[in-house]
Write a protein that holds these residues in place. Structure first.
Motif, mmCIF file in Angstrom:
data_model
loop_
_atom_site.group_PDB
_atom_site.id
_atom_site.type_symbol
_atom_site.label_atom_id
_atom_site.label_comp_id
_atom_site.label_asym_id
_atom_site.label_seq_id
_atom_site.Cartn_x
_atom_site.Cartn_y
_atom_site.Cartn_z
ATOM 1 N N THR A 5 0.876 -1.179 0.000
ATOM 2 C CA THR A 5 0.000 0.000 0.000
ATOM 3 C C THR A 5 0.911 1.225 0.000
ATOM 4 O OG1 THR A 5 0.023 0.191 2.389
ATOM 5 C CG2 THR A 5 -1.707 -1.198 1.439
ATOM 6 N N SER A 6 0.357 2.389 -0.389
ATOM 7 C CA SER A 6 1.216 3.581 -0.434
ATOM 8 C C SER A 6 1.732 3.915 0.961
ATOM 9 C CB SER A 6 0.467 4.761 -1.041
ATOM 10 O OG SER A 6 -0.608 5.080 -0.212
ATOM 11 N N CYS A 7 0.927 3.569 1.976
ATOM 12 C CA CYS A 7 1.346 3.833 3.349
ATOM 13 C C CYS A 7 2.572 2.989 3.712
ATOM 14 C CB CYS A 7 0.165 3.510 4.264
ATOM 15 S SG CYS A 7 0.401 4.065 5.917
ATOM 16 N N GLU A 8 2.531 1.698 3.308
ATOM 17 C CA GLU A 8 3.686 0.818 3.586
ATOM 18 C C GLU A 8 4.919 1.288 2.807
ATOM 19 O OE1 GLU A 8 1.536 -3.473 4.495
ATOM 20 O OE2 GLU A 8 1.746 -2.799 2.437
ATOM 21 N N GLU A 9 4.690 1.704 1.556
ATOM 22 C CA GLU A 9 5.822 2.192 0.750
ATOM 23 C C GLU A 9 6.447 3.402 1.416
ATOM 24 O OE1 GLU A 9 4.505 2.955 -3.204
ATOM 25 O OE2 GLU A 9 4.552 0.835 -3.757
ATOM 26 N N ASN A 10 5.582 4.256 1.942
ATOM 27 C CA ASN A 10 6.049 5.454 2.623
ATOM 28 C C ASN A 10 6.899 5.091 3.842
ATOM 29 O OD1 ASN A 10 6.184 8.182 2.746
ATOM 30 N ND2 ASN A 10 4.422 8.388 4.110
ATOM 31 N N ILE A 12 8.549 2.356 4.327
ATOM 32 C CA ILE A 12 9.819 1.762 3.905
ATOM 33 C C ILE A 12 10.780 2.850 3.449
ATOM 34 C CG2 ILE A 12 10.906 0.306 2.141
ATOM 35 C CD1 ILE A 12 8.386 -1.480 2.365
ATOM 36 N N SER A 13 10.283 3.842 2.691
ATOM 37 C CA SER A 13 11.210 4.866 2.215
ATOM 38 C C SER A 13 11.661 5.750 3.379
ATOM 39 C CB SER A 13 10.623 5.666 1.065
ATOM 40 O OG SER A 13 9.529 6.383 1.530
ATOM 41 N N GLN A 14 10.788 5.969 4.358
ATOM 42 C CA GLN A 14 11.209 6.749 5.531
ATOM 43 C C GLN A 14 12.296 5.988 6.298
ATOM 44 O OE1 GLN A 14 7.874 8.044 7.933
ATOM 45 N NE2 GLN A 14 7.349 9.638 6.467
ATOM 46 N N GLN A 15 12.102 4.670 6.433
ATOM 47 C CA GLN A 15 13.098 3.857 7.139
ATOM 48 C C GLN A 15 14.433 3.896 6.399
ATOM 49 O OE1 GLN A 15 12.407 2.714 10.244
ATOM 50 N NE2 GLN A 15 14.629 2.489 10.226
ATOM 51 N N PHE A 16 14.363 3.884 5.069
ATOM 52 C CA PHE A 16 15.579 3.959 4.255
ATOM 53 C C PHE A 16 16.330 5.274 4.528
ATOM 54 C CE2 PHE A 16 17.697 5.403 0.353
ATOM 55 C CZ PHE A 16 18.577 4.349 0.137
ATOM 56 N N VAL A 17 15.576 6.366 4.549
ATOM 57 C CA VAL A 17 16.183 7.688 4.801
ATOM 58 C C VAL A 17 16.823 7.726 6.199
ATOM 59 C CG1 VAL A 17 15.654 10.157 5.129
ATOM 60 C CG2 VAL A 17 14.668 8.917 3.196
ATOM 61 N N ILE A 18 16.117 7.175 7.174
ATOM 62 C CA ILE A 18 16.662 7.154 8.547
ATOM 63 C C ILE A 18 17.949 6.320 8.598
ATOM 64 C CG2 ILE A 18 16.234 6.337 10.939
ATOM 65 C CD1 ILE A 18 14.551 8.769 10.317
#
Ligand code: ADP
Ligand code: NI
Length: 230
Positions: A5-10, A12-18
């Motif tokens: 879902t777009s929420c899950e994608e979000n 994951i990308s936030q975790q990547f940035v962190i």
């Protein structure tokens, strides 16, 4: 087709940035021995996330600001207090982070630093209040005492001189130029922080750490004056 879902994608990308940002900060501060090392950043991050969750703040922005808040501290960059946000912006550009998040996080970073007893530092968002509290909590208690003496030693300052009285600095410039002793730093900053906490979670944590510093100072002066010789 994406199964997320777009929420899950979000998420994951936030975790990547962190994760990327943590690695970058860890590498950049690896050789610091002034009390601004990676471990300070890690403690501030953990504390900031803890407070953010209690206060309902944006955890992603809080984490990013906590990670980068000392990336180029003014004390080690010729007094330049804009350097932190400049370096953070460069880092975010390399990650292609959206402009609105970058601006919000840089605003938080610019509102974290203590600038002197008589200087009001506004924290204009809940997230800035949270990161400011978390950073200040790491200047209190047992760790705060260790950091203060580490910094004083790094600056070759005497840890105490009864002839020197604490100064209530009225401007950031005056605070920056201060050459005071480490014990005076308790009166010029550390003991003032409890009353200046922004959040109730921060205030609660500050209480215990403040009491420990008061007790430490009582013992310090008893030993200094030899009034404990019985
Ligand atoms: P922070 O990293 O928490 O924003 P600072 O950058 O102001 O805090 O200072 C880093 C650490 O060094 C803190 O624990 C602070 O109390 C200590 N420190 C700063 N200035 C002095 C000083 N003049 N004497 C002793 N310790 C200091
Ligand atoms: Ni800090």
């Amino acid at each position: 087709m994406s199964f997320l879902t777009s929420c899950e994608e979000n998420d994951i990308s936030q975790q990547f940035v962190i994760n990327q940002t943590s690695d970058y900060v860890k590498k950049t501060l690896a050789s610091d021995n002034t009390g601004h090392d990676w471990w300070h950043i890690e403690r501030v991050c953990k504390t900031a996330v803890f407070i953010a969750e209690k206060e309902g703040a944006d955890v992603f922005k809080v984490q990013l600001a906590a990670l980068l808040h000392d990336i180029a501290d003014w004390k080690f960059h010729e007094g330049d207090d804009k350097k932190n946000t400049q370096v953070a912006r460069q880092w975010f550009a390399s990650l292609n982070l959206d402009a609105s998040t970058v601006n919000d996080v840089c605003q938080i970073i610019s509102e974290v630093t203590f600038k002197g007893a008589g200087v009001k530092v506004s924290a204009t968002s809940l997230e800035a209040q949270v990161v400011q509290d978390a950073d200040r909590l790491d200047a209190l208690g047992a760790i705060g005492i260790a950091r203060a003496f580490t910094y004083g030693g790094y600056k070759n300052r005497p840890f105490y001189d009864p002839e020197q009285k604490p100064t209530f600095h009225q401007s950031f410039d005056e605070y920056k130029k201060s050459q005071g002793t480490t014990i005076n730093h308790f009166y010029e900053k550390l003991l003032l922080l409890r009353e200046r906490m922004n959040t109730s979670a921060g205030r609660h944590l500050a209480e215990k750490r403040h009491a420990f510093m008061e007790e430490y100072l009582q013992n310090f002066f008893a030993e200094w004056n030899c009034s404990d010789l019985k």
